[in-house]
Scaffold this motif. Structure first.
Motif, PDB file in Angstrom:
ATOM      1  N   PHE A   1      21.495  57.112  24.672  1.00  0.00           N
ATOM      2  CA  PHE A   1      20.126  57.242  24.748  1.00  0.00           C
ATOM      3  C   PHE A   1      19.442  56.393  25.974  1.00  0.00           C
ATOM      4  CE2 PHE A   1      21.556  56.841  20.192  1.00  0.00           C
ATOM      5  CZ  PHE A   1      20.769  58.062  19.840  1.00  0.00           C
ATOM      6  N   VAL A   2      20.322  56.441  26.903  1.00  0.00           N
ATOM      7  CA  VAL A   2      19.908  55.542  28.249  1.00  0.00           C
ATOM      8  C   VAL A   2      19.845  56.953  29.400  1.00  0.00           C
ATOM      9  CG1 VAL A   2      20.628  54.429  30.060  1.00  0.00           C
ATOM     10  CG2 VAL A   2      21.302  53.780  27.844  1.00  0.00           C
ATOM     11  N   TYR A   3      18.494  56.546  29.922  1.00  0.00           N
ATOM     12  CA  TYR A   3      17.997  57.429  30.995  1.00  0.00           C
ATOM     13  C   TYR A   3      18.425  57.112  32.424  1.00  0.00           C
ATOM     14  CZ  TYR A   3      14.936  60.167  27.770  1.00  0.00           C
ATOM     15  OH  TYR A   3      14.507  60.969  26.722  1.00  0.00           O
ATOM     16  N   ASP A   4      18.058  55.638  32.559  1.00  0.00           N
ATOM     17  CA  ASP A   4      18.456  55.128  33.779  1.00  0.00           C
ATOM     18  C   ASP A   4      19.599  55.212  34.336  1.00  0.00           C
ATOM     19  OD1 ASP A   4      18.381  53.478  35.951  1.00  0.00           O
ATOM     20  OD2 ASP A   4      17.060  51.999  35.034  1.00  0.00           O
ATOM     21  N   ASN A   5      19.562  55.894  35.650  1.00  0.00           N
ATOM     22  CA  ASN A   5      20.981  56.091  36.295  1.00  0.00           C
ATOM     23  C   ASN A   5      21.504  55.086  37.234  1.00  0.00           C
ATOM     24  OD1 ASN A   5      19.483  56.517  38.308  1.00  0.00           O
ATOM     25  ND2 ASN A   5      19.599  58.975  38.407  1.00  0.00           N
ATOM     26  N   GLY A   6      20.803  53.966  37.446  1.00  0.00           N
ATOM     27  CA  GLY A   6      21.058  52.782  37.966  1.00  0.00           C
ATOM     28  C   GLY A   6      20.620  52.643  39.588  1.00  0.00           C
ATOM     29  N   HIS A   7      19.846  53.792  39.816  1.00  0.00           N
ATOM     30  CA  HIS A   7      19.045  54.032  41.168  1.00  0.00           C
ATOM     31  C   HIS A   7      17.605  53.873  40.966  1.00  0.00           C
ATOM     32  CE1 HIS A   7      22.933  55.571  42.775  1.00  0.00           C
ATOM     33  NE2 HIS A   7      23.110  56.398  41.607  1.00  0.00           N
ATOM     34  N   PRO A   8      16.996  52.815  41.659  1.00  0.00           N
ATOM     35  CA  PRO A   8      15.698  52.375  41.580  1.00  0.00           C
ATOM     36  C   PRO A   8      14.535  53.829  41.709  1.00  0.00           C
ATOM     37  CG  PRO A   8      16.837  50.909  42.900  1.00  0.00           C
ATOM     38  CD  PRO A   8      17.782  52.063  42.834  1.00  0.00           C
ATOM     39  N   ASP A   9      14.974  54.807  42.614  1.00  0.00           N
ATOM     40  CA  ASP A   9      14.360  55.781  42.813  1.00  0.00           C
ATOM     41  C   ASP A   9      14.581  56.863  42.173  1.00  0.00           C
ATOM     42  OD1 ASP A   9      16.385  56.403  44.177  1.00  0.00           O
ATOM     43  OD2 ASP A   9      15.472  56.581  46.164  1.00  0.00           O
ATOM     44  N   SER A  10      15.536  56.930  41.147  1.00  0.00           N
ATOM     45  CA  SER A  10      16.247  57.762  40.194  1.00  0.00           C
ATOM     46  C   SER A  10      17.001  58.879  40.695  1.00  0.00           C
ATOM     47  CB  SER A  10      14.758  58.508  39.549  1.00  0.00           C
ATOM     48  OG  SER A  10      14.174  59.743  40.159  1.00  0.00           O
ATOM     49  N   ILE A  11      17.275  58.826  42.156  1.00  0.00           N
ATOM     50  CA  ILE A  11      17.956  59.761  43.014  1.00  0.00           C
ATOM     51  C   ILE A  11      19.329  59.242  43.216  1.00  0.00           C
ATOM     52  CG2 ILE A  11      17.979  61.115  45.102  1.00  0.00           C
ATOM     53  CD1 ILE A  11      15.487  61.766  43.292  1.00  0.00           C
ATOM     54  N   GLY A  12      20.450  60.036  42.474  1.00  0.00           N
ATOM     55  CA  GLY A  12      21.724  59.820  42.650  1.00  0.00           C
ATOM     56  C   GLY A  12      22.563  60.311  41.364  1.00  0.00           C
ATOM     57  N   PRO A  13      23.705  60.098  41.078  1.00  0.00           N
ATOM     58  CA  PRO A  13      24.662  60.573  40.169  1.00  0.00           C
ATOM     59  C   PRO A  13      24.259  60.005  38.822  1.00  0.00           C
ATOM     60  CG  PRO A  13      25.928  59.811  41.999  1.00  0.00           C
ATOM     61  CD  PRO A  13      24.477  59.532  42.326  1.00  0.00           C
ATOM     62  N   ILE A  14      23.914  60.778  37.738  1.00  0.00           N
ATOM     63  CA  ILE A  14      23.884  60.427  36.506  1.00  0.00           C
ATOM     64  C   ILE A  14      24.993  60.082  35.651  1.00  0.00           C
ATOM     65  CG2 ILE A  14      21.582  61.490  36.209  1.00  0.00           C
ATOM     66  CD1 ILE A  14      22.712  63.665  34.711  1.00  0.00           C
ATOM     67  N   PRO A  15      25.068  59.310  34.377  1.00  0.00           N
ATOM     68  CA  PRO A  15      26.403  59.030  33.806  1.00  0.00           C
ATOM     69  C   PRO A  15      26.735  60.410  33.085  1.00  0.00           C
ATOM     70  CG  PRO A  15      24.427  57.863  32.678  1.00  0.00           C
ATOM     71  CD  PRO A  15      24.036  58.304  34.156  1.00  0.00           C
ATOM     72  N   PRO A  16      27.634  60.901  32.542  1.00  0.00           N
ATOM     73  CA  PRO A  16      27.953  62.174  31.941  1.00  0.00           C
ATOM     74  C   PRO A  16      27.490  62.191  30.573  1.00  0.00           C
ATOM     75  CG  PRO A  16      30.067  61.333  32.596  1.00  0.00           C
ATOM     76  CD  PRO A  16      28.772  60.504  33.352  1.00  0.00           C
ATOM     77  N   ASP A  17      27.485  60.904  30.158  1.00  0.00           N
ATOM     78  CA  ASP A  17      27.288  60.708  28.692  1.00  0.00           C
ATOM     79  C   ASP A  17      25.706  60.291  28.125  1.00  0.00           C
ATOM     80  OD1 ASP A  17      29.286  62.053  27.336  1.00  0.00           O
ATOM     81  OD2 ASP A  17      30.720  60.160  27.447  1.00  0.00           O
ATOM     82  N   GLY A  18      25.004  60.295  29.206  1.00  0.00           N
ATOM     83  CA  GLY A  18      23.710  59.666  29.129  1.00  0.00           C
ATOM     84  C   GLY A  18      22.627  60.798  28.507  1.00  0.00           C
ATOM     85  N   ALA A  19      21.624  60.180  28.428  1.00  0.00           N
ATOM     86  CA  ALA A  19      20.402  61.142  27.967  1.00  0.00           C
ATOM     87  C   ALA A  19      20.093  62.335  28.473  1.00  0.00           C
ATOM     88  CB  ALA A  19      19.102  60.206  27.675  1.00  0.00           C
ATOM     89  N   VAL A  20      19.974  62.538  29.861  1.00  0.00           N
ATOM     90  CA  VAL A  20      19.501  63.542  30.643  1.00  0.00           C
ATOM     91  C   VAL A  20      20.505  64.686  30.122  1.00  0.00           C
ATOM     92  CG1 VAL A  20      19.218  64.570  32.853  1.00  0.00           C
ATOM     93  CG2 VAL A  20      18.359  62.162  32.473  1.00  0.00           C
ATOM     94  N   ASN A  21      21.886  64.346  30.302  1.00  0.00           N
ATOM     95  CA  ASN A  21      22.716  65.523  29.914  1.00  0.00           C
ATOM     96  C   ASN A  21      22.724  66.057  28.483  1.00  0.00           C
ATOM     97  OD1 ASN A  21      23.944  66.020  32.491  1.00  0.00           O
ATOM     98  ND2 ASN A  21      25.828  64.860  32.317  1.00  0.00           N
ATOM     99  N   HIS A  22      22.316  65.060  27.694  1.00  0.00           N
ATOM    100  CA  HIS A  22      22.449  65.531  26.245  1.00  0.00           C
ATOM    101  C   HIS A  22      21.053  66.312  26.108  1.00  0.00           C
ATOM    102  CE1 HIS A  22      25.649  62.725  25.372  1.00  0.00           C
ATOM    103  NE2 HIS A  22      25.683  63.176  24.078  1.00  0.00           N
ATOM    104  N   ILE A  23      20.061  65.998  26.757  1.00  0.00           N
ATOM    105  CA  ILE A  23      18.605  67.063  26.686  1.00  0.00           C
ATOM    106  C   ILE A  23      19.075  68.278  27.018  1.00  0.00           C
ATOM    107  CG2 ILE A  23      16.638  67.222  27.674  1.00  0.00           C
ATOM    108  CD1 ILE A  23      16.277  64.049  27.680  1.00  0.00           C
ATOM    109  N   TRP A  24      19.727  68.583  28.245  1.00  0.00           N
ATOM    110  CA  TRP A  24      19.955  69.737  28.807  1.00  0.00           C
ATOM    111  C   TRP A  24      21.144  70.521  27.823  1.00  0.00           C
ATOM    112  CZ3 TRP A  24      16.638  71.773  31.428  1.00  0.00           C
ATOM    113  CH2 TRP A  24      15.849  71.346  32.295  1.00  0.00           C
ATOM    114  N   ARG A  25      21.905  69.738  27.416  1.00  0.00           N
ATOM    115  CA  ARG A  25      23.002  70.480  26.365  1.00  0.00           C
ATOM    116  C   ARG A  25      22.102  70.985  25.397  1.00  0.00           C
ATOM    117  NH1 ARG A  25      26.903  68.273  22.232  1.00  0.00           N
ATOM    118  NH2 ARG A  25      28.041  70.033  21.839  1.00  0.00           N
ATOM    119  N   LYS A  26      21.247  70.381  24.726  1.00  0.00           N
ATOM    120  CA  LYS A  26      20.474  70.717  23.588  1.00  0.00           C
ATOM    121  C   LYS A  26      19.744  71.953  24.031  1.00  0.00           C
ATOM    122  CE  LYS A  26      20.557  68.720  19.515  1.00  0.00           C
ATOM    123  NZ  LYS A  26      20.869  69.320  18.526  1.00  0.00           N
ATOM    124  N   VAL A  27      18.843  71.768  25.409  1.00  0.00           N
ATOM    125  CA  VAL A  27      18.218  73.093  25.641  1.00  0.00           C
ATOM    126  C   VAL A  27      19.264  74.290  25.787  1.00  0.00           C
ATOM    127  CG1 VAL A  27      16.959  74.235  27.697  1.00  0.00           C
ATOM    128  CG2 VAL A  27      16.377  71.706  27.038  1.00  0.00           C
TER     129      VAL A  27
END
Length: 478
Positions: free
Chosen positions: A422-448
């Motif tokens: 349930f975590v969106y934040d990837n640790g980069h203040p401007d959001s640009i950078g690698p995301i955690p594979p088990d985070g919210a963004v990847n789960h959203i795209w898997r649902k899509v």
């Protein structure tokens, strides 16, 4: 003697043939079972991990003007008008711009009324990240729309709506003098004139609408698309045909459905508590929020009156900003259970704050829809209570006290495993950078990705319908 010899010869041949057949069968069995790839049972579902039979979904980003996403963020930070809805706006306490010069990727607001809906920012940030840094992303960016599975519409619809609401102008539901309406119209005018929209009727387009009032003026027009929403609570309307339009009964709009849309998490506002940091919890049940709500949230008022004087229960008014945030951290981390009654909508960011705080959620909402079901089993770390039971005097507290320490510990251990989901934040203040594979963004795209067969079927079915076909009023998912 000749006859006996002949019989012996036949017997030997028969035994030899039998042996040969058995040997061949043995080799066949060996190669079939021991050299074939092992497959998982077809009914096994991942519960808390990022797994998929496909390793990506191809996403094309519609070429909207920058003024509708990062430019809108810059406009927000350049404004010196504080949010009229809260007494202290952390983003506009100083009446000067936060940035001396424009930046390509401004940060998302810290104002909790807006930050809780920040999914649009993190999803866009992942897609904007250079390809070489996106190896962990389930969404692969396509730069040719004809090669894409879906078209992402990069409009910060929530930020747009919240800027209008926070201005205090009172024009949100009007068109005249409403900046949000003008931005919504610009988005629709753009996408509806693209070949991609015309081919699919928008069915393969993805909108992020985490704010229950995002895209308020054009919901019917984008109804066929894939909508990323926190729940369906914002898609209600009053049944004006009953009780002279004063009835509190609600009926669902026909534009949302679990068949085509994706339930996504709110952005949690409280920091993560590690299982190793968990300490003795002295409070049985904790709730912090507004007592008075509308529509389905009326149950909250009734629960409040039932529980406010119960020993071991803390009911506090407020929102987790400034001192309220510190109170929420302390309250959730020192309580066994955290109450989640329906508010104006069936869910809230409070649920995800509780998960990050390892406070066992007590969900009192008969119509709740939750993110990533089928990937996450909420019953392994949450307590679900029917509204009718929760409103019985003394029932809820007695029920929670009956839950064993062993089960509560198991709930918290499971919660610790699902916290990253349930975590969106990837640790980069401007959001640009690698995301955690088990985070919210990847789960959203898997649902899509799971929606793709239905999307393709709906597009084909629409194409074969004769002109002037009458379509019954129902969800636009077929």
């Amino acid at each position: 003697m000749a006859i006996k010899g002949s019989t012996a010869t036949k017997t030997a041949k028969s035994l030899f043939l039998t042996f040969t057949v058995l040997l061949s069968l043995s080799f066949f069995i060996f190669f079939f079972f021991f050299t074939s790839p092992v497959t998982e049972p077809t009914n096994s579902l991942p519960q808390t991990s990022f797994l998929s039979s496909q390793n990506s979904i191809k996403v094309y980003v519609a070429n909207l003007p920058r003024s509708l996403n990062y430019g809108l963020l810059q406009q927000y930070w350049d404004s010196d008008h504080p949010d009229s809805r809260i007494p202290s706006d952390p983003d506009h306490q100083i009446s000067t711009a936060h940035f001396s010069k424009p930046t390509k990727y401004p940060p998302y607001p810290e104002n909790p009324l807006i930050k809780q809906y920040s999914a649009e920012y993190w999803i866009m940030g992942d897609l904007e990240t250079p390809q070489g840094m996106r190896t962990a992303s389930f969404a692969k960016r396509a730069f040719d729309v004809n090669e894409a599975d879906v078209v992402f519409v990069p409009f910060f619809a929530t930020l747009s709506a919240e800027m209008e609401l926070g201005s205090g102008s009172g024009a949100f539901k009007k068109k005249a003098g409403n900046g949000d309406y003008l931005r919504q119209k610009k988005v629709l005018d753009f996408v509806r004139n693209t070949d991609a929209w015309k081919r699919s009727g928008g069915r393969d387009h993805v909108f992020v609408l985490t704010d229950p009032v995002a895209m308020w003026h054009f919901r019917e027009e984008i109804a066929p698309a894939v909508l990323l929403v926190v729940d369906f609570g914002g898609w209600y309307r009053l049944d004006t045909k009953s009780s002279g339009g004063t009835s509190s009964d609600t009926i669902r709009h026909t534009q949302v459905s679990l068949l085509k849309d994706v339930i996504v998490p709110y952005t949690h506002l409280l920091p993560r508590l590690q299982l190793s940091e968990n300490q003795k919890r002295h409070t049985l049940l904790y709730f912090k929020g507004a007592k008075h709500r509308h529509r389905g949230g009326l149950v909250r008022e009734k629960l409040w009156d039932l529980l406010v004087n119960e020993p071991g229960v803390i009911m506090e008014e407020g929102f987790p900003n400034a001192t309220g945030r510190e109170q929420s951290i302390k309250g959730m981390r020192s309580s066994e259970f955290c109450l989640h009654p329906a508010g104006d909508t069936p869910t809230s960011c409070r649920l995800f704050d509780a998960i990050q705080s390892l406070c066992i959620p007590v969900i009192v909402s008969d119509n709740v829809e939750l993110p990533f079901e089928g990937m996450v089993d909420y019953s392994t770390f949450s307590v679900f209570v029917a509204v009718s039971d929760a409103l019985r005097p003394n029932w809820l507290v007695s029920h929670l006290r009956s839950i064993s320490e062993k089960l509560k510990n198991e709930f918290r251990q499971t919660m610790a495993k699902v916290q990253p989901v349930f975590v969106y934040d990837n640790g980069h203040p401007d959001s640009i950078g690698p995301i955690p594979p088990d985070g919210a963004v990847n789960h959203i795209w898997r649902k899509v990705h799971q929606k793709l067969p239905a999307i393709k079927e709906a597009i084909v079915r629409e194409k074969r319908k004769p002109a002037n076909t009458s379509i019954p009023l129902r969800c636009h998912c077929t």
